[in-house]
Write an enzyme that holds these catalytic residues in place. Structure first.
Site, PDB file in Angstrom:
ATOM      1  N   GLY A  28       0.800  -1.231   0.000  1.00  0.00           N
ATOM      2  CA  GLY A  28       0.000   0.000   0.000  1.00  0.00           C
ATOM      3  C   GLY A  28       0.826   1.270   0.000  1.00  0.00           C
ATOM      4  O   GLY A  28       0.312   2.340  -0.343  1.00  0.00           O
ATOM      5  N   THR A  29       2.100   1.172   0.401  1.00  0.00           N
ATOM      6  CA  THR A  29       2.938   2.384   0.383  1.00  0.00           C
ATOM      7  C   THR A  29       3.799   2.412  -0.882  1.00  0.00           C
ATOM      8  O   THR A  29       4.588   3.331  -1.079  1.00  0.00           O
ATOM      9  CB  THR A  29       3.879   2.427   1.616  1.00  0.00           C
ATOM     10  OG1 THR A  29       4.608   1.204   1.655  1.00  0.00           O
ATOM     11  CG2 THR A  29       3.105   2.603   2.907  1.00  0.00           C
ATOM     12  N   GLY A  30       3.663   1.405  -1.712  1.00  0.00           N
ATOM     13  CA  GLY A  30       4.564   1.265  -2.871  1.00  0.00           C
ATOM     14  C   GLY A  30       4.167   2.168  -4.035  1.00  0.00           C
ATOM     15  O   GLY A  30       3.116   2.823  -4.043  1.00  0.00           O
ATOM     16  N   ASP A  31       5.050   2.119  -5.040  1.00  0.00           N
ATOM     17  CA  ASP A  31       4.921   2.954  -6.222  1.00  0.00           C
ATOM     18  C   ASP A  31       3.619   2.665  -6.991  1.00  0.00           C
ATOM     19  O   ASP A  31       2.883   3.584  -7.366  1.00  0.00           O
ATOM     20  CB  ASP A  31       6.153   2.603  -7.089  1.00  0.00           C
ATOM     21  CG  ASP A  31       6.297   3.523  -8.251  1.00  0.00           C
ATOM     22  OD1 ASP A  31       6.408   4.734  -8.004  1.00  0.00           O
ATOM     23  OD2 ASP A  31       6.274   3.037  -9.397  1.00  0.00           O
TER      24      ASP A  31
ATOM     25  N   ALA B 245       0.811   1.277  -5.992  1.00  0.00           N
ATOM     26  CA  ALA B 245      -0.393   1.692  -5.253  1.00  0.00           C
ATOM     27  C   ALA B 245      -0.581   3.196  -5.369  1.00  0.00           C
ATOM     28  O   ALA B 245      -1.692   3.678  -5.630  1.00  0.00           O
ATOM     29  CB  ALA B 245      -0.264   1.278  -3.785  1.00  0.00           C
TER      30      ALA B 245
ATOM     31  N   GLU C 122       8.082   3.794 -25.348  1.00  0.00           N
ATOM     32  CA  GLU C 122       7.974   4.706 -24.210  1.00  0.00           C
ATOM     33  C   GLU C 122       9.045   5.771 -24.290  1.00  0.00           C
ATOM     34  O   GLU C 122      10.155   5.502 -24.755  1.00  0.00           O
ATOM     35  CB  GLU C 122       8.183   3.933 -22.905  1.00  0.00           C
ATOM     36  CG  GLU C 122       7.159   2.864 -22.653  1.00  0.00           C
ATOM     37  CD  GLU C 122       7.369   2.242 -21.284  1.00  0.00           C
ATOM     38  OE1 GLU C 122       6.911   2.836 -20.307  1.00  0.00           O
ATOM     39  OE2 GLU C 122       8.025   1.181 -21.199  1.00  0.00           O
TER      40      GLU C 122
ATOM     41  N   ASP D 139       9.653  -7.703 -19.027  1.00  0.00           N
ATOM     42  CA  ASP D 139       8.811  -6.617 -18.520  1.00  0.00           C
ATOM     43  C   ASP D 139       7.639  -6.321 -19.458  1.00  0.00           C
ATOM     44  O   ASP D 139       6.549  -5.991 -18.998  1.00  0.00           O
ATOM     45  CB  ASP D 139       9.682  -5.355 -18.356  1.00  0.00           C
ATOM     46  CG  ASP D 139       8.968  -4.228 -17.635  1.00  0.00           C
ATOM     47  OD1 ASP D 139       8.250  -4.524 -16.644  1.00  0.00           O
ATOM     48  OD2 ASP D 139       9.123  -3.057 -18.028  1.00  0.00           O
TER      49      ASP D 139
ATOM     50  N   HIS E  82       2.508  -7.952 -22.009  1.00  0.00           N
ATOM     51  CA  HIS E  82       1.683  -6.997 -22.760  1.00  0.00           C
ATOM     52  C   HIS E  82       1.677  -7.278 -24.271  1.00  0.00           C
ATOM     53  O   HIS E  82       0.625  -7.341 -24.895  1.00  0.00           O
ATOM     54  CB  HIS E  82       2.173  -5.565 -22.534  1.00  0.00           C
ATOM     55  CG  HIS E  82       2.260  -5.151 -21.092  1.00  0.00           C
ATOM     56  ND1 HIS E  82       1.364  -5.567 -20.146  1.00  0.00           N
ATOM     57  CD2 HIS E  82       3.137  -4.355 -20.429  1.00  0.00           C
ATOM     58  CE1 HIS E  82       1.677  -5.039 -18.974  1.00  0.00           C
ATOM     59  NE2 HIS E  82       2.756  -4.302 -19.122  1.00  0.00           N
TER      60      HIS E  82
HETATM   61  C1  BG6 Z   1       4.574  -1.884 -17.002  1.00  0.00           C
HETATM   62  C2  BG6 Z   1       6.060  -1.996 -17.091  1.00  0.00           C
HETATM   63  O1  BG6 Z   1       3.981  -3.155 -16.983  1.00  0.00           O
HETATM   64  O2  BG6 Z   1       4.078  -1.161 -18.128  1.00  0.00           O
HETATM   65  C3  BG6 Z   1       6.711  -0.624 -17.185  1.00  0.00           C
HETATM   66  O3  BG6 Z   1       6.556  -2.686 -15.952  1.00  0.00           O
HETATM   67  C4  BG6 Z   1       6.093   0.177 -18.304  1.00  0.00           C
HETATM   68  O4  BG6 Z   1       8.111  -0.743 -17.367  1.00  0.00           O
HETATM   69  C5  BG6 Z   1       4.567   0.169 -18.210  1.00  0.00           C
HETATM   70  O5  BG6 Z   1       6.586   1.508 -18.212  1.00  0.00           O
HETATM   71  C6  BG6 Z   1       3.947   0.802 -19.442  1.00  0.00           C
HETATM   72  O6  BG6 Z   1       2.565   0.936 -19.250  1.00  0.00           O
HETATM   73  P1  BG6 Z   1       1.752   2.101 -19.970  1.00  0.00           P
HETATM   74  O7  BG6 Z   1       0.338   1.789 -19.671  1.00  0.00           O
HETATM   75  O8  BG6 Z   1       2.224   3.387 -19.368  1.00  0.00           O
HETATM   76  O9  BG6 Z   1       2.098   2.019 -21.428  1.00  0.00           O
END
Ligand code: BG6
Length: 496
Positions: free
Chosen positions: A25-28, A30, A223, A242, A247
């Site tokens: 709950g204190t993490g990035d 969350a 990104e 990742d 994704h």
């Molecule tokens: C996360 C990855 O799953 O998706 C991150 O761990 C990445 O590294 C992020 O930045 C990208 O998500 P979005 O929705 O901002 O494209």
């Protein structure tokens, strides 16, 4: 050509009464995603009035201290946060110390939840994966695994197939598969849902959606961000684990799967698993030809100078972790045999864009004179971000007395066409967990199969003495990524 704006009233969803226990709950995650998503659901009246959010962490904060932390770290980032909505949202929040090594903490947590008897309990594990199992053990021991409890597992679920299966085996000792929600937030994006609608609610595309008419498919998630504050995690992970294993592979399934018989969760997931099983393995001897791994060097993104990956905080100076991946994937089935699916993702790229591009084949016989510079194909571009749009490119006659072709496009810009608020990916998925809808979550067999497909690539890279190809931050990745396409006579969409 924007569509006609169709004003709609915001929907009000009636959800069951729930308690959400937020581990980490204190993490990035969350603070950046989950609490803002819950706030939006609260602000728009979607949440049951009695529902609570119990944040947990290993530190002994009081609820008041935790709320003060949210005031500083979450509230400033919220759009449309009228004070009364924030105050009433805060009334839902509690903090409970829960260190997985301390059974007494979990006894107290369970007592709090079980005493109120909410209809649904959601345990969201937004922590490092190595504590998923100890947390589930404690949840099982204290009875927080009854049939009305759902557990949400954040990625990364393990580092490879073995470690991910070890977690799955351990979690399944306490929870049935129907209680486990493996989250991939890309499946919650509006345009991914729309991809299903385009394909399966219209008669137009489906007959063309196959090898006879599709030349190639490209899926890009680029990104501008670098590794930010997550250097240590990222350096152990890399872009393949990742972004690709989850994704990109999930997006590929949504593009390539057969029409499901219904929208039921297993009808969709049964079709996705068939695609995962049909993905042609990339054998060690093919890795050099079919994949590109890159790592960014210093450059400029959005006009601002940025450092090399190896100079980021938490990154080893000799790191060979990839920050860019491009892959030529192929699907061995009747519909897609011979059609390349080019996947690519990278940090510190020229711009933030996520899109799916379906390139249709050229006409079989050209009767119009056409300059060589003209891109020949019809293309359907489904853009997920930064804005959501669907654009269909085709050729028309340029006005004038000679017959000359020119490309044009039909554009559907969702923000202009639909003025209603759209839930963000995390909000949609969190509401689905509360409603008990599993369709947008990853089933265990899908995850296993996705690991099976990426593992030979990971292993080959691990054993290779060839380092990742460098690329300048603020570009579209290493030159080898364009070469991967040009060997097939193709171009990445932004270069076309
Ligand atoms: C996360 C990855 O799953 O998706 C991150 O761990 C990445 O590294 C992020 O930045 C990208 O998500 P979005 O929705 O901002 O494209």
């Amino acid at each position: 050509m924007p569509g006609r704006p169709i004003p709609r009233k915001e929907p009000r969803v009636s959800l069951p009464d729930f308690d959400m226990v937020l581990f980490g709950g204190t993490g990035d995650l969350a603070r950046r995603k989950l609490l803002p998503a819950l706030f939006d659901a609260h602000r728009t009246g979607c949440l049951h009035p009695s529902s609570r959010i119990l944040a947990t962490g290993s530190h002994p904060h009081t609820t008041e201290q935790y709320k003060a932390m949210l005031e500083e770290s979450v509230r400033p980032g919220l759009e449309h946060a009228p004070p009364e909505a924030w105050t009433s949202f805060m009334d839902r929040i509690g903090y409970v110390q829960a260190d997985a090594r301390q059974p007494a903490h979990f006894d107290a947590l369970a007592e709090q939840v079980l005493a109120r008897k909410p209809e649904v309990v959601v345990c969201y594990l937004a922590t490092a994966p190595h504590i998923f199992v100890p947390i589930c053990e404690q949840l099982g021991r204290t009875g927080l695994n009854a049939p009305n409890v759902r557990v949400v597992l954040e990625k990364p679920l393990g580092h490879d197939l073995d470690s991910s299966e070890a977690i799955n085996n351990a979690v399944s000792r306490y929870f049935g598969e129907e209680q486990i929600y493996r989250i991939d937030h890309y499946l919650g994006k509006e345009s991914v849902q729309n991809l299903m609608a385009i394909r399966f609610a219209n008669a137009l595309f489906e007959p063309l959606w196959r090898r006879e008419w599709v030349q190639d498919v490209q899926i890009t998630i680029a990104e501008e961000l670098g590794v930010e504050t997550r250097g240590d995690f990222y350096d152990r992970t890399g872009a393949l684990r990742d972004m690709v294993q989850n994704h990109l592979v999930q997006l590929l399934c949504m593009v390539a799967m057969e029409p499901p018989a219904s929208l039921s969760e297993d009808a969709i997931r049964d079709e996705k698993i068939k695609i995962l099983k049909a993905l042609k393995p990339i054998l060690p001897q093919d890795v050099a030809e079919k994949t590109v791994r890159g790592q960014y060097r210093a450059g400029a993104v959005g006009g601002k100078p940025v450092v090399s990956y190896v100079d980021e905080q938490g990154i080893a100076a000799d790191s060979t972790t990839e920050t860019f991946v491009a892959i030529k994937a192929e699907i061995a089935n009747w519909r897609w045999e011979g059609v390349p699916f080019y996947l690519r993702t990278g940090k510190r790229m020229q711009s933030r864009v996520a899109e799916i591009v379906v390139h249709f084949r050229d006409v079989p016989h050209a009767i119009f004179p056409r300059p060589l510079t003209l891109s020949p194909q019809n293309r359907l571009v489904i853009r997920l971000q930064p804005e959501e749009s669907i654009r269909l490119y085709f050729l028309v006659k340029q006005p004038g007395d000679t017959v000359e072709l020119t490309p044009t496009s039909l554009d559907l810009d969702f923000a202009n066409s639909f003025k209603m608020r759209r839930a963000g990916a995390y909000e949609r998925l969190l509401l689905d967990v509360i409603r008990g809808k599993l369709g947008l979550f990853v089933r265990r067999d899908e995850q296993v199969q996705a690991w099976r497909w990426v593992e030979p690539i990971l292993d080959t890279w691990d054993q290779s003495t060839v380092p990742p190809k460098p690329y300048t931050a603020g570009t579209w990745g290493p030159a080898a990524s364009s070469a991967l396409m040009s060997r097939d006579g193709a171009l990445w969409h932004e270069e076309a």
